[in-house]
Design a protein around this motif. Structure first.
Motif, PDB file in Angstrom:
ATOM      1  N   PRO A  73      -6.969 -11.388   6.519  1.00  0.00           N
ATOM      2  CA  PRO A  73      -6.733 -10.944   5.144  1.00  0.00           C
ATOM      3  C   PRO A  73      -7.897 -10.171   4.510  1.00  0.00           C
ATOM      4  O   PRO A  73      -7.763  -9.752   3.365  1.00  0.00           O
ATOM      5  CB  PRO A  73      -6.513 -12.258   4.402  1.00  0.00           C
ATOM      6  CG  PRO A  73      -7.372 -13.236   5.143  1.00  0.00           C
ATOM      7  CD  PRO A  73      -7.333 -12.810   6.573  1.00  0.00           C
ATOM      8  N   ALA A  74      -9.019  -9.997   5.237  1.00  0.00           N
ATOM      9  CA  ALA A  74     -10.105  -9.212   4.647  1.00  0.00           C
ATOM     10  C   ALA A  74      -9.629  -7.778   4.392  1.00  0.00           C
ATOM     11  O   ALA A  74     -10.119  -7.090   3.501  1.00  0.00           O
ATOM     12  CB  ALA A  74     -11.312  -9.218   5.567  1.00  0.00           C
ATOM     13  N   ARG A  75      -8.667  -7.332   5.184  1.00  0.00           N
ATOM     14  CA  ARG A  75      -8.070  -6.010   4.979  1.00  0.00           C
ATOM     15  C   ARG A  75      -6.657  -6.181   4.435  1.00  0.00           C
ATOM     16  O   ARG A  75      -5.957  -7.128   4.784  1.00  0.00           O
ATOM     17  CB  ARG A  75      -7.978  -5.260   6.314  1.00  0.00           C
ATOM     18  CG  ARG A  75      -9.315  -5.050   6.987  1.00  0.00           C
ATOM     19  CD  ARG A  75     -10.062  -3.924   6.340  1.00  0.00           C
ATOM     20  NE  ARG A  75     -11.215  -3.547   7.152  1.00  0.00           N
ATOM     21  CZ  ARG A  75     -11.685  -2.310   7.218  1.00  0.00           C
ATOM     22  NH1 ARG A  75     -11.123  -1.349   6.527  1.00  0.00           N
ATOM     23  NH2 ARG A  75     -12.740  -2.047   7.950  1.00  0.00           N
ATOM     24  N   HIS A  76      -6.252  -5.200   3.645  1.00  0.00           N
ATOM     25  CA  HIS A  76      -4.896  -5.199   3.083  1.00  0.00           C
ATOM     26  C   HIS A  76      -3.892  -4.928   4.208  1.00  0.00           C
ATOM     27  O   HIS A  76      -4.138  -4.074   5.053  1.00  0.00           O
ATOM     28  CB  HIS A  76      -4.814  -4.098   2.024  1.00  0.00           C
ATOM     29  CG  HIS A  76      -3.579  -4.161   1.188  1.00  0.00           C
ATOM     30  ND1 HIS A  76      -2.351  -3.785   1.666  1.00  0.00           N
ATOM     31  CD2 HIS A  76      -3.373  -4.574  -0.082  1.00  0.00           C
ATOM     32  CE1 HIS A  76      -1.449  -3.943   0.712  1.00  0.00           C
ATOM     33  NE2 HIS A  76      -2.048  -4.432  -0.360  1.00  0.00           N
ATOM     34  N   GLU A 136      -0.645 -15.704   3.050  1.00  0.00           N
ATOM     35  CA  GLU A 136      -1.081 -14.421   3.630  1.00  0.00           C
ATOM     36  C   GLU A 136      -0.026 -13.859   4.579  1.00  0.00           C
ATOM     37  O   GLU A 136       0.136 -12.644   4.707  1.00  0.00           O
ATOM     38  CB  GLU A 136      -2.382 -14.627   4.415  1.00  0.00           C
ATOM     39  CG  GLU A 136      -3.612 -14.761   3.543  1.00  0.00           C
ATOM     40  CD  GLU A 136      -4.761 -15.457   4.248  1.00  0.00           C
ATOM     41  OE1 GLU A 136      -5.749 -15.757   3.573  1.00  0.00           O
ATOM     42  OE2 GLU A 136      -4.671 -15.700   5.469  1.00  0.00           O
TER      43      GLU A 136
END
Lengths: 492, 390
Positions: B308-311, B139
């Motif tokens: 990492p839930a959001r780009h 990530e």
């Protein structure tokens, strides 16, 4: 095939015919430019002269220091010098270009239709529009430069029904003016994760588990989804074949009947004489006279009317495009392979997260991909697993025609189409290709190129006035014309 | 990770943007240690220099320098200026575009493998996010490729006192600041329907108990040596947080901005910084408008990411949305770099193109807050970790 489009075309034609021939004399003269019996809608739109330092006729073709005359909602003159007609408004700007179209949007569509899993091919998204709610979203879309959109329902089902092209003007509350095309395409999808709702599932250990929400589609179901799609296309082709055969047979039958009638009429006197004779003979013999039976060949039977199959027939014959949302490379490959036999089919791929693996064939067959450059985190659904912001750029570099859309999931995304386009540019897409995707290519794919997508004579005035080149860093939109109406003005 | 290292090494030698040492100069510092003459020592030092030239250099403090030169030695920026004398033998990176400090994503979970949310307890002031940091997590690479060179690992907002945040780099495993902030959950996210606390009153009661008899990290927060990071969402939560901070003379930042435009004055008076929650396509414009209003009022702002839930591209997307709603581009650039670093107390080391800062540098095709600008190369402590000729 397209009643809506025809009516609109006639209406706009009516507007044009009322305009006098455009020349210097008529512009300078005192003859009223708008005649009394002119269609009300046309008469209400004011006249504008846009003076542009740069006019982007279409991406790649730029004229310098020209003026554009907008009257009755249309571009009626493009010339280096246009004197300001009386009562007209003059707008000066650095750059004038065509406004943007979102080729994959949900703005104005009732959410139940977006989520409908059981739509038929004859379902029309134009029947699910709510043009009274969400005006602020349409206004924001206009402010961002997006004036038209193709709407699609039912992304959760295998069939999304007929998509529509609409104008995003919040002033247009009547579908007859807002909807430009009510059968822009037929929408389908393959392999999308579906919301299965609450369900009991038996786990590997035999215990029952309560699950809810999204559920990826089983891999075998995905294969059979393409089988179903193909058999639908085949049924559409067969329906069209049956219709044609019926028309042909009916024609033959009519001809035969006409010939027979003619023959009977020609032989009338002779036949009457012969009948009279027979009647007399029967009387003499005290027998009952029997009329000769008239035999006629049977009228051909009309195939059962089926709007869904008619829509599929239009798709199979390439009269309207087929938009299939599909993401995984195996499914895209399979779909391309199976649709080869439909020579006239106009296939459009929506999404296409893994379309790069089929880039060569997509380029060869000129199949457009509507790329949806979204910001997906690590919790994105399975089909988006290898989604990447560079997709539009790499596909375009391989010669695949690309469009850019906002995914048709939520009403509010269309406003951000230009930001998504800029993001695609930042990840490798050529800026000119991006602009083409938002204007002329989107219009062309959905048969709107005759009225929008470029700044040319006779086109609708869907225009942007900007202080720099569109989609470039630091460029601001100053004025937005939507169907000839000055809908946004950020500059006094 | 092995692959990444090899890739980075490959990119470092590929042509284009990479540093090109002058031929004939000795590389490495072995010669210096061996005690060679002063003349050759000067040459050796020069070899450790890299000069980054760019059409425009964004300094991270809201200002920029046209045709600027950034001189880097041993991973640290030693000089920034317009017409700098470049030491003979220095490597030169001549970039026809923009240069900025690496972006800083406040509020991230990248590389923590979901270890930032201990759901068994809600009060753990001495939990440290740095222990969840896996420097080799993929990530981090994704963040790096989005121009993000530092992130702030934060305990989950669902904990009342989640622990201490850590500022880490996205390459090289560097921990810039191990105990940056004390994370406090003052939003409804910290409330649960069946676990303590279940209400705002209960939450505040517990916080007051912890802060009136402070121990460990809480005592450092009360003493003012550890800033707090207060998670808030709506206006009531914001005002409650401000009142709480005032009571214990806390300083730091609030995470959440959506309703801020209505309470700008109160936020400004509180002296708290505001970290914006991440933006997504289609978000209500109220959030972006609030950020513009806060910046206009002089509140220091930074951008959160929740990756990492959001780009990772959401970071710049948010900045671009705010610029569209009236945030000055200079403020946006500052919020992504220098101000973000200052918010977490790491401004002396990251976020700025200034003498003494780490050479965490991004080369862009154009303005970093314009989404159409692309990333050409990323350097961390002077070492190229992403990009190359294209």
């Amino acid at each position: 095939m397209r009643p809506q489009a025809t009516i609109l075309a006639l209406a706009s034609l009516a507007c044009v015919t009322h305009l006098p021939t455009l020349g210097w004399a008529s512009l300078a003269g005192t003859t009223p430019l708008v005649t009394e019996d002119e269609d009300q809608a046309c008469a209400e739109l004011p006249t504008y002269v846009l003076r542009a330092e740069k006019l982007v006729v279409r991406p790649g073709k730029v004229l310098e220091n020209v003026s554009v005359l907008v009257r009755g909602g249309e571009i009626v003159l493009i010339s280096p010098e246009i004197p300001l007609p009386e009562g007209a408004t003059e707008i000066k700007g650095k750059v004038v270009c065509a406004s943007f179209m979102d080729p994959w949007s949900a703005l104005g569509v009732d959410s139940n239709v977006l989520n409908d899993k059981s739509l038929n091919e004859e379902a029309r998204v134009s029947d699910a529009l709510n043009l009274y709610s969400g005006d602020f979203l349409r206004q924001q879309a206009l402010e961002a430069g997006v004036t038209t959109a193709r709407l699609q329902g039912g992304y959760r089902g295998s069939t999304g029904g007929l998509g529509a092209v609409v104008r995003l003007d919040p002033e247009l509350d009547d579908p007859s003016t807002a909807v430009l095309l009510s059968d822009a395409n037929l929408g389908m999808s393959v392999g999308l994760t579906v919301d299965s709702g609450a369900r009991l599932v038996r786990g590997a250990d035999g215990s029952l588990q309560f699950l809810s929400g999204d559920e990826p589609v089983d891999v075998f179901d995905r294969v059979s989804a393409i089988d179903k799609l193909i058999s639908k296309l085949e049924s559409g082709a067969a329906y069209r074949q049956a219709e044609l055969e019926y028309a042909h047979k009916l024609d033959e039958w009519n001809k035969e009947i006409a010939e027979q009638t003619k023959k009977l009429e020609g032989d009338y006197k002779k036949a009457k004489k012969s009948r009279d004779k027979d009647v007399k003979e029967a009387e003499e013999k005290g027998k009952e006279f029997k009329e000769k039976k008239y035999k006629e060949s049977r009228k051909p039977k009309q195939p059962k009317q089926d709007d869904g199959k008619a829509a599929l027939a239009s798709v199979a014959e390439g009269e309207i495009p087929l938009v299939v949302e599909v993401h995984r490379s195996s499914e895209i490959r399979n779909l391309l392979e199976r649709t080869k036999s439909f020579g006239r089919l106009r296939l459009v791929i929506a999404g296409g997260s893994e379309a790069l693996s089929s880039a060569k064939e997509l380029a060869e067959r000129e199949i457009p991909v509507i790329v949806w450059p979204a910001l997906r985190g690590n919790s994105a659904q399975d089909e988006f697993a290898s989604d990447d912001l560079s997709l539009a750029g790499v596909l375009a570099a391989r010669g695949v025609p690309i469009l850019l859309g906002t995914g048709g999931r939520g009403e509010d995304a269309t406003r951000d189409l230009p930001l998504l386009a800029q993001m695609a540019i930042g990840h490798g897409l050529d800026p000119e290709v991006a602009l083409r995707a938002l204007t002329v290519d989107a219009a062309r794919t959905f048969d709107m190129a005759g009225s929008i997508g470029t700044v040319e004579l006779g086109k609708d005035a869907d225009l942007l006035v900007l202080d720099g080149m569109p989609l470039m860093p630091g460029t601001n939109i100053e004025h937005v014309f939507c169907g000839g109406r000055l809908a946004v003005s950020n500059k006094n | 990770m092995m692959f990444n290292t090899i890739l980075a090494a490959f990119l470092a030698v590929s042509a284009g943007l990479t540093a090109t040492p002058q031929p004939g100069t000795p590389s490495g510092s072995e010669g210096v240690k061996a005690g060679v003459s002063p003349a050759s020592k000067a040459v050796s030092d020069a070899a450790a220099f890299t000069a980054f030239k760019a059409k425009i250099v964004y300094l991270g403090n809201g200002t920029s320098l046209e045709n600027g030169v950034v001189l880097v030695q041993d991973g640290i920026i030693v000089k920034v200026g317009k017409d700098l004398e470049i030491p003979a033998g220095a490597g030169i990176v001549d970039h026809d575009g923009a240069l900025s400090a690496g972006l800083i994503a406040l509020h991230s979970n990248d590389g923590a493998g979901g270890e930032l949310n201990d759901t068994t307890r809600t009060v753990m002031p001495d939990a440290e996010a740095r222990f969840a940091f896996d420097p080799k997590h993929p990530e981090l690479r994704e963040a790096l490729e989005a121009g993000i060179t530092s992130i702030v690992l934060c305990p989950s907002s669902s904990r009342l006192i989640g622990g201490q945040t850590a500022v880490v780099k996205t390459s090289g495993g560097v921990i810039v600041k191990p105990n940056a902030q004390l994370s406090l959950g003052l939003s409804s996210a910290a409330l649960s329907y069946n676990e303590f606390p279940t209400s705002y009153s209960g939450a505040l009661g517990e916080l007051n108990a912890q802060f009136s008899d402070p121990k460990g990290a809480v005592s450092r927060a009360v003493a003012g040596s550890l800033p707090v990071l207060m998670d808030v969402n709506d206006r009531a939560e914001t005002m409650r947080a401000i009142a709480f901070a005032k009571k214990y003379k806390l300083r730091g930042a609030m995470y959440g901005s959506y309703w801020a435009e209505d309470v700008v004055v109160a936020i400004k008076e509180s002296g708290f910084d505001v970290i914006c929650t991440p933006f997504d396509v289609g978000d209500n414009q109220r959030g972006a408008r609030s950020v513009a209003a806060l910046a206009a009022a002089g509140v220091r702002i930074g951008f959160g990411l929740d990756s990492p839930a959001r780009h990772p591209a959401s970071l710049r997307f948010g900045a671009a949305m705010c610029v569209r709603q009236g945030l000055a581009a200079d403020s946006a650039r500052k919020a992504l770099t220098g101000d973000a670093a200052d918010i977490v107390g790491a401004g002396n080391r990251i976020g700025k193109i200034a003498r003494g800062s780490d050479a965490d540098i991004v080369l862009w095709s154009g303005d970093p807050v314009a989404l159409s600008s692309s990333i050409k190369a990323v350097y961390i402590e002077g070492k190229q970790v992403f990009g190359g000729s294209k």
